[in-house]
Design an enzyme around this catalytic site. Sequence first.
Site, PDB file in Angstrom:
ATOM      1  N   CYS A  40     -26.707 -90.941  15.506  1.00  0.00           N
ATOM      2  CA  CYS A  40     -25.641 -90.225  15.907  1.00  0.00           C
ATOM      3  C   CYS A  40     -25.037 -89.080  15.090  1.00  0.00           C
ATOM      4  CB  CYS A  40     -24.392 -91.085  15.962  1.00  0.00           C
ATOM      5  SG  CYS A  40     -22.866 -90.925  16.337  1.00  0.00           S
ATOM      6  N   HIS A  41     -24.147 -88.232  15.664  1.00  0.00           N
ATOM      7  CA  HIS A  41     -23.564 -87.173  14.786  1.00  0.00           C
ATOM      8  C   HIS A  41     -22.912 -87.683  13.476  1.00  0.00           C
ATOM      9  CE1 HIS A  41     -24.241 -84.289  18.035  1.00  0.00           C
ATOM     10  NE2 HIS A  41     -23.874 -85.309  18.788  1.00  0.00           N
ATOM     11  N   THR A  42     -22.242 -88.858  13.619  1.00  0.00           N
ATOM     12  CA  THR A  42     -21.544 -89.128  12.306  1.00  0.00           C
ATOM     13  C   THR A  42     -22.313 -89.498  11.210  1.00  0.00           C
ATOM     14  OG1 THR A  42     -19.914 -90.346  14.182  1.00  0.00           O
ATOM     15  CG2 THR A  42     -19.695 -90.798  11.780  1.00  0.00           C
ATOM     16  N   HIS A  62     -25.160 -96.833  12.285  1.00  0.00           N
ATOM     17  CA  HIS A  62     -24.055 -97.487  12.866  1.00  0.00           C
ATOM     18  C   HIS A  62     -24.339 -97.848  14.470  1.00  0.00           C
ATOM     19  CE1 HIS A  62     -22.805 -93.378  13.893  1.00  0.00           C
ATOM     20  NE2 HIS A  62     -22.114 -93.954  14.719  1.00  0.00           N
ATOM     21  N   GLU A  63     -25.169 -97.300  14.985  1.00  0.00           N
ATOM     22  CA  GLU A  63     -25.305 -97.773  16.427  1.00  0.00           C
ATOM     23  C   GLU A  63     -26.536 -98.730  16.680  1.00  0.00           C
ATOM     24  OE1 GLU A  63     -25.891 -94.169  18.936  1.00  0.00           O
ATOM     25  OE2 GLU A  63     -24.038 -93.551  18.317  1.00  0.00           O
ATOM     26  N   CYS A  92     -10.456-108.234  14.248  1.00  0.00           N
ATOM     27  CA  CYS A  92     -10.390-109.648  13.429  1.00  0.00           C
ATOM     28  C   CYS A  92      -9.500-110.646  14.484  1.00  0.00           C
ATOM     29  CB  CYS A  92      -9.590-109.472  12.194  1.00  0.00           C
ATOM     30  SG  CYS A  92      -7.645-109.165  12.380  1.00  0.00           S
ATOM     31  N   CYS A  95      -4.777-109.582  12.939  1.00  0.00           N
ATOM     32  CA  CYS A  95      -3.839-108.700  12.282  1.00  0.00           C
ATOM     33  C   CYS A  95      -2.898-108.136  13.415  1.00  0.00           C
ATOM     34  CB  CYS A  95      -4.695-107.501  11.577  1.00  0.00           C
ATOM     35  SG  CYS A  95      -5.383-106.373  12.803  1.00  0.00           S
ATOM     36  N   CYS A  98      -4.565-106.069  15.918  1.00  0.00           N
ATOM     37  CA  CYS A  98      -5.219-106.898  17.158  1.00  0.00           C
ATOM     38  C   CYS A  98      -4.575-107.653  17.940  1.00  0.00           C
ATOM     39  CB  CYS A  98      -6.240-108.014  16.215  1.00  0.00           C
ATOM     40  SG  CYS A  98      -7.670-107.046  15.715  1.00  0.00           S
ATOM     41  N   CYS A 106      -7.996-102.210  14.191  1.00  0.00           N
ATOM     42  CA  CYS A 106      -8.122-103.420  13.519  1.00  0.00           C
ATOM     43  C   CYS A 106      -7.633-103.056  11.965  1.00  0.00           C
ATOM     44  CB  CYS A 106      -9.265-104.396  13.491  1.00  0.00           C
ATOM     45  SG  CYS A 106      -9.170-105.744  12.520  1.00  0.00           S
ATOM     46  N   ARG A 110     -10.419-102.180   7.026  1.00  0.00           N
ATOM     47  CA  ARG A 110     -10.359-100.826   6.908  1.00  0.00           C
ATOM     48  C   ARG A 110     -10.595-100.033   5.249  1.00  0.00           C
ATOM     49  NH1 ARG A 110      -8.566 -98.355  11.439  1.00  0.00           N
ATOM     50  NH2 ARG A 110      -8.135 -96.279  10.803  1.00  0.00           N
ATOM     51  N   CYS A 169     -21.487 -97.304  19.969  1.00  0.00           N
ATOM     52  CA  CYS A 169     -20.725 -96.034  19.656  1.00  0.00           C
ATOM     53  C   CYS A 169     -20.190 -95.332  20.749  1.00  0.00           C
ATOM     54  CB  CYS A 169     -21.413 -95.381  18.674  1.00  0.00           C
ATOM     55  SG  CYS A 169     -20.580 -93.790  18.103  1.00  0.00           S
ATOM     56  N   ARG A 362     -29.621 -89.160  23.193  1.00  0.00           N
ATOM     57  CA  ARG A 362     -29.804 -90.159  21.892  1.00  0.00           C
ATOM     58  C   ARG A 362     -31.174 -90.379  21.623  1.00  0.00           C
ATOM     59  NH1 ARG A 362     -25.517 -89.266  20.620  1.00  0.00           N
ATOM     60  NH2 ARG A 362     -23.890 -90.716  19.781  1.00  0.00           N
TER      61      ARG A 362
HETATM   62  N1  NAD Z   1     -13.035 -90.947  19.141  1.00  0.00           N
HETATM   63  C1  NAD Z   1     -14.278 -91.811  18.681  1.00  0.00           C
HETATM   64  O1  NAD Z   1     -14.196 -92.847  18.598  1.00  0.00           O
HETATM   65  C2  NAD Z   1     -15.690 -91.087  18.792  1.00  0.00           C
HETATM   66  C3  NAD Z   1     -16.791 -91.797  18.919  1.00  0.00           C
HETATM   67  C4  NAD Z   1     -18.033 -91.181  18.764  1.00  0.00           C
HETATM   68  C5  NAD Z   1     -18.181 -89.741  18.946  1.00  0.00           C
HETATM   69  N2  NAD Z   1     -16.877 -89.192  18.893  1.00  0.00           N
HETATM   70  C6  NAD Z   1     -16.865 -87.716  18.979  1.00  0.00           C
HETATM   71  O2  NAD Z   1     -16.723 -87.253  20.054  1.00  0.00           O
HETATM   72  C7  NAD Z   1     -17.555 -86.066  20.221  1.00  0.00           C
HETATM   73  C8  NAD Z   1     -18.927 -85.965  21.206  1.00  0.00           C
HETATM   74  O3  NAD Z   1     -19.584 -86.706  20.787  1.00  0.00           O
HETATM   75  P1  NAD Z   1     -21.060 -86.764  21.445  1.00  0.00           P
HETATM   76  O4  NAD Z   1     -21.917 -87.613  20.639  1.00  0.00           O
HETATM   77  O5  NAD Z   1     -20.856 -86.741  22.817  1.00  0.00           O
HETATM   78  O6  NAD Z   1     -21.565 -85.031  21.053  1.00  0.00           O
HETATM   79  P2  NAD Z   1     -22.491 -84.088  21.597  1.00  0.00           P
HETATM   80  O7  NAD Z   1     -22.713 -82.925  20.966  1.00  0.00           O
HETATM   81  O8  NAD Z   1     -23.669 -84.700  22.026  1.00  0.00           O
HETATM   82  O9  NAD Z   1     -21.711 -83.559  22.948  1.00  0.00           O
HETATM   83  C9  NAD Z   1     -20.840 -82.608  22.802  1.00  0.00           C
HETATM   84  C10 NAD Z   1     -20.844 -81.631  24.418  1.00  0.00           C
HETATM   85  O10 NAD Z   1     -19.866 -80.894  24.232  1.00  0.00           O
HETATM   86  C11 NAD Z   1     -20.684 -79.531  24.951  1.00  0.00           C
HETATM   87  N3  NAD Z   1     -19.594 -78.380  24.684  1.00  0.00           N
HETATM   88  C12 NAD Z   1     -19.696 -77.571  23.555  1.00  0.00           C
HETATM   89  N4  NAD Z   1     -18.710 -76.549  23.647  1.00  0.00           N
HETATM   90  C13 NAD Z   1     -18.087 -76.692  24.984  1.00  0.00           C
HETATM   91  C14 NAD Z   1     -17.171 -75.824  25.547  1.00  0.00           C
HETATM   92  N5  NAD Z   1     -16.669 -74.790  25.164  1.00  0.00           N
HETATM   93  N6  NAD Z   1     -16.915 -76.333  26.781  1.00  0.00           N
HETATM   94  C15 NAD Z   1     -17.663 -77.472  27.435  1.00  0.00           C
HETATM   95  N7  NAD Z   1     -18.455 -78.155  26.677  1.00  0.00           N
HETATM   96  C16 NAD Z   1     -18.923 -77.706  25.384  1.00  0.00           C
HETATM   97  C17 NAD Z   1     -21.798 -79.460  24.247  1.00  0.00           C
HETATM   98  O11 NAD Z   1     -22.697 -78.502  25.090  1.00  0.00           O
HETATM   99  C18 NAD Z   1     -22.371 -80.855  24.069  1.00  0.00           C
HETATM  100  O12 NAD Z   1     -22.939 -81.071  25.467  1.00  0.00           O
HETATM  101  C19 NAD Z   1     -17.776 -85.613  18.936  1.00  0.00           C
HETATM  102  O13 NAD Z   1     -16.754 -84.811  18.325  1.00  0.00           O
HETATM  103  C20 NAD Z   1     -17.898 -86.932  18.145  1.00  0.00           C
HETATM  104  O14 NAD Z   1     -17.846 -86.804  16.650  1.00  0.00           O
HETATM  105  C21 NAD Z   1     -15.495 -89.890  18.864  1.00  0.00           C
HETATM  106 ZN    ZN Z   2     -21.823 -93.013  16.517  1.00  0.00          ZN
HETATM  107 ZN    ZN Z   3      -7.574-106.959  13.402  1.00  0.00          ZN
END
Ligand code: NAD
Ligand code: ZN
Ligand code: ZN
Length: 367
Positions: A40-42, A62-63, A92, A95, A98, A106, A110, A169, A362
């Site tokens: 994943c990106h993270t 993490h996935e 948990c 808390c 939760c 949670c 943390r 994730c 993925r």
């Molecule tokens: N909130 C959470 O708990 C949580 C969990 C996981 C990931 N995320 C975040 O969610 C986001 C997306 O994650 P992902 O794995 O799907 O990423 P990803 O990079 O696979 O997908 C992002 C998409 O956005 C598109 N994009 C870029 N610029 C754009 C624009 N101007 N207009 C429209 N689309 C555009 C890209 O082409 C790409 O397909 C990331 O910022 C990630 O860090 C958040």
């Molecule tokens: Zn992830």
């Molecule tokens: Zn909790």
Amino acid sequence: MKIRAAVVESFGAPLEVQELELAEPRAGEVLVRLVACGVCHTDLFTASGADPSGYSPAVLGHEGAGVVERVGEGVSSVEPGDHVVTLFSPQCRECEHCLDPRTNLCLAIREQQGQGYLPDGTTRLSRDGEPVRHFMGTSTFAEATVMPEIALAKVSPEAPLDRACLFACGLSTGLGAAMNTAKVATGSTCVVFGAGMVGLGAVAGCRLQDAERIICVDLSEERLELARGQGATETLVGGPDAVEQLVELTGGFGADYTFEATGNVAVMRQAVESARMGWGLATMCGVAGKGETLDVIPRLLITGRRIAGSSFGGLKSRDQVPQLIDRWMAGDIDVQPFLSHQLTLDEVNKGFELMEAQDGIRSVIAF
Ligand SMILES: NC(=O)c1ccc[n+]([C@@H]2O[C@H](COP(=O)([O-])OP(=O)(O)OC[C@H]3O[C@@H](n4cnc5c(N)ncnc54)[C@H](O)[C@@H]3O)[C@@H](O)[C@H]2O)c1
Ligand SMILES: [Zn+2]
Ligand SMILES: [Zn+2]
């Protein structure tokens, strides 16, 4: 026991697959034998050094999905042989958060989790007697891991683990944003910005909520095709004119629900501006860069638009991830198109390269 794991040694350099020592689970902890783990990106964000709170050496990942091998003292919710999905967002069940239906954040572990320790402030990972830190409480780029019981979702043994890991994730995040955070109403019009793992999950979530129109916006035609496969009724190539086009497509008003899943603050602004006056709800899923801010014209809020954020789709993770997996098993969610490449642990850095090249949604490591 000895395990092989992908370690971030120095930031910006490839991960190193090394042999480490994994200690036995202590009270409240579980030893999980990993079967699969998404890249994943993270993980890349931390490996690259872009994450200001990163630390090393640590085992990333993490996935994860796997099978419980041993449990520590007092563990009652899982037992050896159970299939589990790893949760960076624990539950948990005790808390203040939760116990409150309004949040899934949670509070139990943390601080220690953020610093790379298990809840008792120590690590189970080591190398020549030196501690190696955990990552997101999971460290699943490894043959096995020790995790807190409260960070494991027990899932149906029917669910193939090489795809169940996607629910750890991004997929759950998108599904939950639509089903849980926004609670999309039947017959509504939705716009999803971004068709990566999170955005595609949101498209599927809107479909499961019986939205009438689901407009997906991305820069990649290939990804928009995947969005149609998940239930998008219309697609749009994104850009500076997206808001204008979306407002026009929605009778001059905008959408009932919009979702941002790109991490780009300019797109977050578009998500707010393409939400309908009166009641439009814009839900932010993307993680913006440090110091970036979201620009919002206050009049948009006075005239009835609302903005929400969603972490892990607002899911009470141990309760709700198994429910999402059950919906997949019932045929309601098509997970196969998200699994683009299967890799070995030694190929983990290739997973990062494929992600940077936007090759597929993925890559999943099979152990
Ligand atoms: N909130 C959470 O708990 C949580 C969990 C996981 C990931 N995320 C975040 O969610 C986001 C997306 O994650 P992902 O794995 O799907 O990423 P990803 O990079 O696979 O997908 C992002 C998409 O956005 C598109 N994009 C870029 N610029 C754009 C624009 N101007 N207009 C429209 N689309 C555009 C890209 O082409 C790409 O397909 C990331 O910022 C990630 O860090 C958040
Ligand atoms: Zn992830
Ligand atoms: Zn909790």
